[in-house]
Write an enzyme that holds these catalytic residues in place. Structure first.
Site, PDB file in Angstrom:
ATOM      1  N   LYS A 220      14.980 -30.406  43.481  1.00 55.51           N
ATOM      2  CA  LYS A 220      14.271 -30.625  42.221  1.00 55.51           C
ATOM      3  C   LYS A 220      15.228 -31.221  41.204  1.00 55.51           C
ATOM      4  O   LYS A 220      16.413 -30.850  41.168  1.00 55.51           O
ATOM      5  CB  LYS A 220      13.724 -29.276  41.729  1.00 55.51           C
TER       6      LYS A 220
ATOM      7  N   SER B 236       5.935 -26.236  38.320  1.00 56.37           N
ATOM      8  CA  SER B 236       6.533 -27.512  37.966  1.00 56.37           C
ATOM      9  C   SER B 236       7.299 -28.168  39.106  1.00 56.37           C
ATOM     10  O   SER B 236       7.656 -29.339  39.012  1.00 56.37           O
ATOM     11  CB  SER B 236       7.472 -27.333  36.781  1.00 56.37           C
TER      12      SER B 236
ATOM     13  N   SER C  48       6.768 -21.602  39.162  1.00 60.13           N
ATOM     14  CA  SER C  48       6.970 -23.039  39.388  1.00 60.13           C
ATOM     15  C   SER C  48       7.297 -23.436  40.819  1.00 60.13           C
ATOM     16  O   SER C  48       7.187 -24.611  41.167  1.00 60.13           O
ATOM     17  CB  SER C  48       8.062 -23.572  38.466  1.00 60.13           C
TER      18      SER C  48
END
Lengths: 535, 521
Positions: B76, B166, B190
């Site tokens: 990420k 996310s 997330s």
């Protein structure tokens, strides 16, 4: 991060932040009284002191701590607040704070906490400072300091000032404003250096007291090795909270005086500010709650633009640091923990060095010297050790030696701006000189001469100098008699006066003999001979 | 080859039946083919090939660095990667290149794992759809599966579903078979949320078990690096590598156990599964509820004790989560002022003006909104009323879990999300905050309490989209949770995306041209 960071010159470049605005006391404006008012306005002084912790590395990072290193050469990723970096607490800094707390009779909090204090400023890269707002490492201490008072300033007066708390926090970087090019350069070398913020309660009443308290604190910190305490290098930064009131009334509105970079200026700044406030009130004005800067050139305090006075620091717990736990002793350590990694109060207490006040008392008691001499000795780094080393090497009484150390030696050192460790005359060398005087080889005036010579030609012993310059006492009785006779013969008027009973004139003749012998004659002997010859 | 599990792949690499370079190329090709998903912000093609080459040499010499040697992974874009752009999907850090690796990234590299790229996300991890990225939204790979398209009968470019967030890019990367594992971050769900919506396994480890050093923070007191894989067993392998104390993160704790593979046959007979009644939340879809019941029944039939339990303060969790989140966000974002790094505005009338415009230009509305709220909560006159109160509720929520676990419950079983993935156009009808309230409802209490949780896919919905369930355990019981997750996995038979792959290449071409932003090192 070695490059200098260029930023814009802020329009308000002279804004200096308030470091702290805390007070639990009630402040009010003293009302001007009728002329019959019995009590005078007096000053009330509290101090906020930031002491840089003497440590190889910063409070939360592994960067080195050094004064005057090239700009931005001591900056870790964390110090530059690179995203994703986390603080790691430096044990040395915790130990220094605990040690300082113990030396100042504080209660050491077994558990203390870190908080973030937010404000935007170019030399604060994270946008917040990590400090200990809610629960500091040490609280509720007391500093005892002494003042020399009385007509001859030889009376020692002991005073106390309460230490509200000692908190660990990060130092900021430095902004260097280049007005010419309208830009600001940021140096992050200092960013993240460990600080102890000490809050001294408003228990002082004038500049002299504040200066004495700070001087005592300096000596304590230096004795502990927790802070080098140099004010001009910013290792010790003192802000004074000053107000005036009548002793039976609530405290007046205070001002905060900043930009003070020596103990001497501290006293002057405070006294100026007290006078100014009294003057304002007596003219029917009001004291403004403001931050003022001391101008050492004019000796005055002037208001600072303090735009951030109303700032809300939005304190918040620092989530990346668990509570700071210190342990009372090894037995209170949790099982399985590493005793070397833990901060153990008992261990630190046992390692506390002799503190200045204890040292002074010991000197007075052990050597029978005057208290003011003990202050002189302790105030000068290394002078106590020097004094004691001289005593070890001579049979002379300490009370005879002290003058040599606090006057002759210290005078020379001050004159040449040298430290005790730089003295060209070593303790054994001085001891030898004093021995020669004690045993009657040289007179006291010659001893002073020899000392000067030893200072000039480092390494030569006193006896060498005495020999080379032929400064030994005139021991030939015949020669001494002949010199005395010569003086008597050439001063008939004086001799007449002596014979008529004016014995004081004898001293003039003794002086003339000493002049003739360049001070090498034994005064007692000369007096005997002259008395004989004038009787 | 691409749909193998980590364990299968690791074995094949050691045996030499698969070459790391070949594998790397296949993944890179697949990344290109699936560009329309917008899963990656940066694809580190050159570096990946170099690393794969090195892995190949090692494997040929029979000296692999570890079980992950040669295995492609994705990270990420809020984990710092040395010399590789790390943007947090924000204009603020659009060109930011960190000088160091996050600890978890470094640990994977030390194993010889091959970094494919940095994945897309909601800006600074603030979101639950991966729709609020400066690089455009992430598309859920299942939008393009034959099953979904048959069900909806609409062209995928006008009707695709969100990946969740996310960490949507990471979930999409693992689901679309471009990486075998991916790092996400989990602050309120997330990692679990996109994993559930994309049909992969997510582990949100116990707070402190994995180092946060190098993870650009959202909420320091809740953030954990998350692990996304295709199976629970794979997640356990990665957990073994990543867990443990880190000198650079003072909130880390030592790993509770030495590395061990999950047992093949985990016996659920003697465990107690808690079903928290408060998780029957409004908006929970029938299908998700059905999955929840189905798996609960499976446990019961297998001899486990299944009990309804109560976590009474659950309803207050989300609002307190938001207060604490925003307060920390306000603080954490203060460093982005344009001085040391990141975006700097051209406005230079004063330092203050530069700060203001830098932050206005650099952050999106969501970030700015949270900063504003957070600063409000931290104001002196509001601190007690908001921040302290939220902390107190946080304690109560933690205690709720403690009570349940100390009363004999081993694992809690809950849904991961209310429904399957929403259509993008539906999703963006609501603002980010509203969506977070809905999407994080089942996941964020776990972050408040610092507990481990796993999301495991159990079935496809009627629309052909994944549904996941969540397992929550006591602190440091991460491995046990994964064992239970594996037990579920073995019984639900969740399909691989490969089974539904669209064979035609045509739509990929459209995807490529439609793509708005691409960036690669």
């Amino acid at each position: 991060m070695k490059k200098q960071i260029l930023i814009l010159h802020p329009k308000a470049s002279c804004v200096i932040r308030r470091i702290s605005t805390r007070s639990s006391r009630h402040y009010s404006q003293p009302q001007p009284r009728a002329k019959s008012a019995p009590e005078q306005l007096v000053g009330v002084v509290g101090l906020e002191i930031h002491a840089q912790i003497q440590s190889n590395t910063k409070l939360f990072s592994g960067s080195s701590v050094r004064f005057s290193a090239p700009p931005n050469s001591l900056v870790s990723f964390f110090d530059a607040s690179l995203p994703g970096t986390l603080p790691v607490l430096n044990r040395r800094c915790v130990e220094a704070a605990v040690m300082t707390g113990l030396a100042l009779n504080c209660t050491i909090n077994r558990k203390s906490l870190f908080d973030r204090k937010h404000y935007f400023y170019a030399d604060l890269p994270a946008g917040y400072q990590i400090t200990q707002q809610r629960r500091p490492i040490a609280v509720d201490g007391m500093l005892t300091y002494s003042l020399l008072g009385g007509k001859k300033r030889n009376q020692v007066m002991r005073k106390n000032v309460h230490i509200k708390q000692i908190q660990l926090e990060q130092d900021s970087g430095k902004s260097l404003h280049d007005d010419l090019r309208s830009q600001t350069l940021i140096d992050l070398n200092r960013a993240g250096v460990g600080l102890m913020e000490l809050v001294m309660e408003p228990d002082m009443s004038c500049g002299e007291e504040a200066a004495a308290a700070v001087r005592e604190l300096q000596l304590i910190l230096q004795a502990l090795g927790t802070c080098q305490g140099n004010m001009s290098e910013g290792q010790l930064r003192v802000d004074a909270n000053v107000s005036v009131h009548r002793p039976d009334e609530p405290l007046g509105i205070r001002t905060e005086v900043k930009n003070i970079n020596s103990v001497r200026y501290l006293a002057r700044a405070i006294d100026y500010e007290i006078r100014r406030q009294i003057d304002v009130l007596q003219r029917g004005g009001r004291v403004q709650n403001e931050t003022r800067a001391y101008d050492s050139k004019t000796g005055e305090t002037v208001p600072m633009r303090d735009k951030e006075g109303l700032q809300d620091y939005r304190f918040m717990p620092e989530p990346n640091l668990p509570p700071l736990i210190v342990y009372e002793d090894n037995t209170s350590l949790p099982t399985g923990s590493d005793a070397c990694q833990a901060v153990v109060v008992q261990k630190i207490r046992e390692g506390l060095p002799e503190l200045p006040s204890v040292k002074r008392d010991r000197l007075v008691q052990t050597y029978g010297i005057l208290p003011e001499h003990s202050f002189t000795l302790v105030n000068e780094d290394g002078l106590v050790e020097y004094f004691e080393a001289v005593l070890k090497a001579t049979k002379r009484e300490p009370r005879k030696v002290i003058g040599w150390v606090t006057n002759s030696l210290l005078g020379h050192l001050k004159q040449h701006d040298m430290s005790v460790s730089q003295s060209p005359v070593s303790p054994p060398a001085l001891a030898e000189l004093l021995e020669l005087q004690e045993t009657g080889h040289i007179s006291s005036s010659v001893a002073k001469q020899v000392f000067q010579e030893m200072w000039r030609s480092s390494g030569k012993t006193a006896s060498q100098i005495i020999h080379e310059l032929d400064l030994g006492l005139v021991s030939d009785m015949a020669q001494l008699h002949s010199i005395c006779q010569k003086v008597v013969d050439s001063n008939p008027d004086e001799v007449h006066a002596i014979r008529n009973g004016n014995k004081k004139v004898l001293n003039k003749l003794i002086g003339l003999v000493q002049k003739e012998t360049k001070g090498r004659a034994d005064t007692v002997l000369v007096r005997t001979i002259l008395l004989e010859k004038t009787s | 080859m691409l749909s193998l599990t980590l364990r299968e792949l690791s074995l094949a690499l050691r045996e030499g039946s698969i070459s790391p370079i070949e594998l790397c190329r296949k993944c890179l090709n697949r990344i290109k083919k699936t560009q329309h998903l917008n899963a990656y912000i940066t694809v580190t093609e050159e570096l990946a090939l170099k690393q794969a080459q090195e892995a190949e040499t090692r494997l040929l010499q029979g000296a692999p660095k570890g079980p992950l040697d040669g295995i492609p992974f994705a990270v990420k874009d809020n984990f710092c990667t040395e010399n590789i752009k790390t943007t947090c999907a924000s204009r603020m850090l659009k060109d930011y290149i960190p000088p160091y690796n996050a600890t978890v990234v470094q640990k994977l590299l030390d194993q010889g794992a091959v970094l494919m790229g940095k994945t897309n996300m909601d800006e600074f991890a603030m979101g639950s759809g991966s729709t609020d990225s400066a690089f455009g939204p992430v598309r859920n790979p299942w939008s393009y599966s034959a099953s979904y398209r048959e069900q909806t009968g609409v062209a995928p470019d006008s009707d695709w579903v969100v990946s969740g967030g996310s960490s949507g890019g990471s979930a999409a990367a693992v689901a679309s078979l471009t990486s075998y594992l991916a790092l996400g971050s989990d602050t309120g769900g997330s990692t679990r949320n996109p994993a559930a919506l994309c049909g992969v396994v997510a582990l949100k480890p116990t707070y402190g078990l994995l180092s946060r050093h190098g993870l650009i923070p959202l909420v320091n007191s809740m953030d954990v690096p998350g692990i996304l894989t295709r199976t629970a067993r794979d997640a356990a392998i990665v957990l073994d590598i990543l867990q443990g104390q880190d000198m650079r993160d003072s909130t880390t704790v030592p790993a509770p156990s030495s590395p061990t593979e999950l047992p093949e046959d985990f016996d659920v007979k003697n465990i107690c599964i808690g079903i928290p009644k408060e998780y029957h939340a409004p908006g929970l879809s029938e299908e998700t509820l059905a999955q929840w019941s189905r798996v609960a029944d499976m446990f019961e039939r297998a001899g486990a004790r299944v009990e309804q339990v109560s976590l009474p303060h659950t309803q207050y969790s989300i609002v307190c989560y938001h207060v604490l989140c925003q307060a920390e966000v306000a603080s954490n974002m203060a460093r982005f002022d344009g001085l040391e790094y990141g975006h700097r505005s051209k406005v230079n009338t004063s330092t203050e003006a530069m700060y203001t415009t830098t932050r206005h230009e650099g952050f999106n509305d969501v970030v700015r909104g949270r900063i504003l709220c957070g600063n409000y909560f931290l104001l002196k006159q509001n601190y007690q009323h908001y921040f302290v109160k939220a902390q107190k509720i946080r304690r109560l929520i933690t205690d709720d879990f403690k009570h349940v676990f100390s009363s004999g419950v081993d694992v809690l079983l809950t849904p991961s999300t209310l429904t399957d993935a929403a259509r993008y156009h539906d999703f963006i009808q609501e603002d980010n905050r509203t969506r977070s309230v809905q999407e994080d409802v089942f996941t964020q209490p776990v972050n408040m309490a610092g507990l481990p949780a796993v999301s495991v896919p159990t079935a496809l919905s009627r629309l052909g989209l994944p549904i996941g369930l969540q397992l929550i355990g006591p602190a440091l019981q991460d491995k046990k949770l994964l064992s239970v997750a594996q037990w579920i996995e073995q019984r639900v038979g969740f399909p691989s995306i490969r089974d539904f792959e669209d064979s035609s290449e045509s739509r990929n071409e459209i995807g490529v041209t439609k793509r708005e932003q691409t960036s690669a090192v």
